[in-house]
Write a protein that holds these residues in place. Sequence first.
Motif, PDB file in Angstrom:
ATOM      1  N   GLY A 221       0.825  -1.197   0.000  1.00 63.68           N
ATOM      2  CA  GLY A 221       0.000   0.000   0.000  1.00 63.68           C
ATOM      3  C   GLY A 221       0.853   1.238   0.000  1.00 63.68           C
TER       4      GLY A 221
ATOM      5  N   ARG B  96       0.386  -0.559  -5.264  1.00 66.11           N
ATOM      6  CA  ARG B  96       0.827  -1.919  -4.958  1.00 66.11           C
ATOM      7  C   ARG B  96       1.940  -2.299  -5.919  1.00 66.11           C
ATOM      8  NH1 ARG B  96      -2.460  -6.341  -5.700  1.00 66.11           N
ATOM      9  NH2 ARG B  96      -1.377  -7.423  -4.028  1.00 66.11           N
TER      10      ARG B  96
ATOM     11  N   ARG C 232      -3.812 -11.135  -4.357  1.00 67.18           N
ATOM     12  CA  ARG C 232      -4.552 -10.768  -3.144  1.00 67.18           C
ATOM     13  C   ARG C 232      -5.658 -11.779  -2.915  1.00 67.18           C
ATOM     14  NH1 ARG C 232      -7.563  -6.117  -2.740  1.00 67.18           N
ATOM     15  NH2 ARG C 232      -7.178  -6.074  -0.504  1.00 67.18           N
TER      16      ARG C 232
ATOM     17  N   ILE D 226      -4.822  -2.585   4.120  1.00 61.67           N
ATOM     18  CA  ILE D 226      -4.170  -3.560   3.248  1.00 61.67           C
ATOM     19  C   ILE D 226      -5.051  -4.765   2.933  1.00 61.67           C
ATOM     20  CG2 ILE D 226      -1.853  -2.877   3.948  1.00 61.67           C
ATOM     21  CD1 ILE D 226      -1.818  -5.274   5.870  1.00 61.67           C
TER      22      ILE D 226
ATOM     23  N   ARG E  63      -9.506  -2.327   0.198  1.00 62.73           N
ATOM     24  CA  ARG E  63      -8.254  -1.570   0.338  1.00 62.73           C
ATOM     25  C   ARG E  63      -8.595  -0.087   0.484  1.00 62.73           C
ATOM     26  NH1 ARG E  63      -4.568  -1.166  -3.739  1.00 62.73           N
ATOM     27  NH2 ARG E  63      -2.888  -0.906  -2.251  1.00 62.73           N
TER      28      ARG E  63
END
Lengths: 193, 193, 193
Positions: A156, A165, B165, C155, C165
Amino acid sequence: MEPNKGLVSALFLFFLLHETIASPTPKPHIKPRPPPHRPCRHLTFYFHDIIFNGKNSKNATAAIVGSPPWGNRTILAGQSHFGNLVVFDDPITLDNNLHSAPVGRAQGFYIYDRKDIFTAWLGFSFVFNSTQHRGSINFAGADPLMNKTRDISVIGGTGDFFMTRGVATLETDAFEGEVYFRLRVDIKLYECW
Amino acid sequence: MEPNKGLVSALFLFFLLHETIASPTPKPHIKPRPPPHRPCRHLTFYFHDIIFNGKNSKNATAAIVGSPPWGNRTILAGQSHFGNLVVFDDPITLDNNLHSAPVGRAQGFYIYDRKDIFTAWLGFSFVFNSTQHRGSINFAGADPLMNKTRDISVIGGTGDFFMTRGVATLETDAFEGEVYFRLRVDIKLYECW
Amino acid sequence: MEPNKGLVSALFLFFLLHETIASPTPKPHIKPRPPPHRPCRHLTFYFHDIIFNGKNSKNATAAIVGSPPWGNRTILAGQSHFGNLVVFDDPITLDNNLHSAPVGRAQGFYIYDRKDIFTAWLGFSFVFNSTQHRGSINFAGADPLMNKTRDISVIGGTGDFFMTRGVATLETDAFEGEVYFRLRVDIKLYECW
């Protein structure tokens, strides 16, 4: 990243449709995805870590604050420093010279996490507050530090690095005993807002 | 995730436009969003944590390196181990057998962070370096470990898991006193590059 | 965020193509990107940290569990607490009153990481389990805590905050000596699934 993808697919569709309209037998032909990934932003820095060893309090930028039962907080423990938690506030420079003007601070911690080889887990930030960069980049990941290069995640960012990212490649650029090391950090951002 | 969405929307538009061109009265009809989220990748592993207790240095994969003022680093503290920081380098296996061939290492830390019930905060990585997987997956999050399952975040990845993610569901698969526990980790990745 | 972008670009293309078909000389005109970023979700909370000081074990929500070689675990160390690692399990409230009904727990750690000024590195989660919110939000980043406001990264998240996010702006709302502080946290989420 998003807007570019949007544009690319808009253009792609635009041409696809033109072709479709012109040709009597439309062939829905999906273009293969372009090869890998280019960073939307690429930055390289160095940072310098001087661990407190009981004698260098003036220069030290890092200190041992946790240790395994068999260790203490002035000398890194045996067994590859397993269990040593180190906090740092290290200067970031643009070149590999410790005495260059710092452009920011690398702040956070690492924990040595393996007994038979040097590896660490890192959680830290690059904090910038200059005319060139303002904001922070946040990192986390495993650092098998005997490897020439190793990748951690950019998880982040804030300010100039809002929502970013990416992947950061670490390389040990130099070290002196157990007191000083210098890392080269190659930051490749793949999500830029 | 991105490319698939691109293709889907490209195809959707392609057909939408065909319809539009054919019909004299175009009806801009927006398809409702498909139901929830399917992982683009789904992996299950186990990892095994053996905490150093002063007697098991050969087998131990973890050690207490921080403790509250009322504790020490050989025995987990009272009050739900509140304040104990544990560093680990645990083998990852494909099944629930501690003695199976490890496919990687789980490396990082957890901190017990509540006095009245067992909860911890985790920061760690799965590090792979085999023919099957190469790279790392980085995790962070709260682990209310008395719950049967609990979710933490996959905050990034490198190598085969570049930029990923997702969410990882932890489940305590077994434990033996305060020395050994085994976690089942169900990793659902929703962003795959 | 993704689906909206999909719809927006679909509609945009839809109209672009209509225009294109109507006009004899198509001008591929790419609309500039709309100005900055609006959060898809915006939440504000307070959390309350009471550090154990040897006398307040009943009320304390946090404890020093790591300290530099020159410190201990009952009193925050000199040199801006550099090297103190604090674990916390703090109540989250909707207003600035410590005695309001908590809506969740802030759980994790901070490490003071600078000698000449107060700064810390944070890794923590907001854990919710009420009718209003269920799930967790995970945070990481640098906290230069003498600044009126400072930004850290969201995050990841789970449950109601699945895959989120964003950026969280911290503000010290109050503090009392070295025992109590209260943070106001303004959470702006820019990726909502």
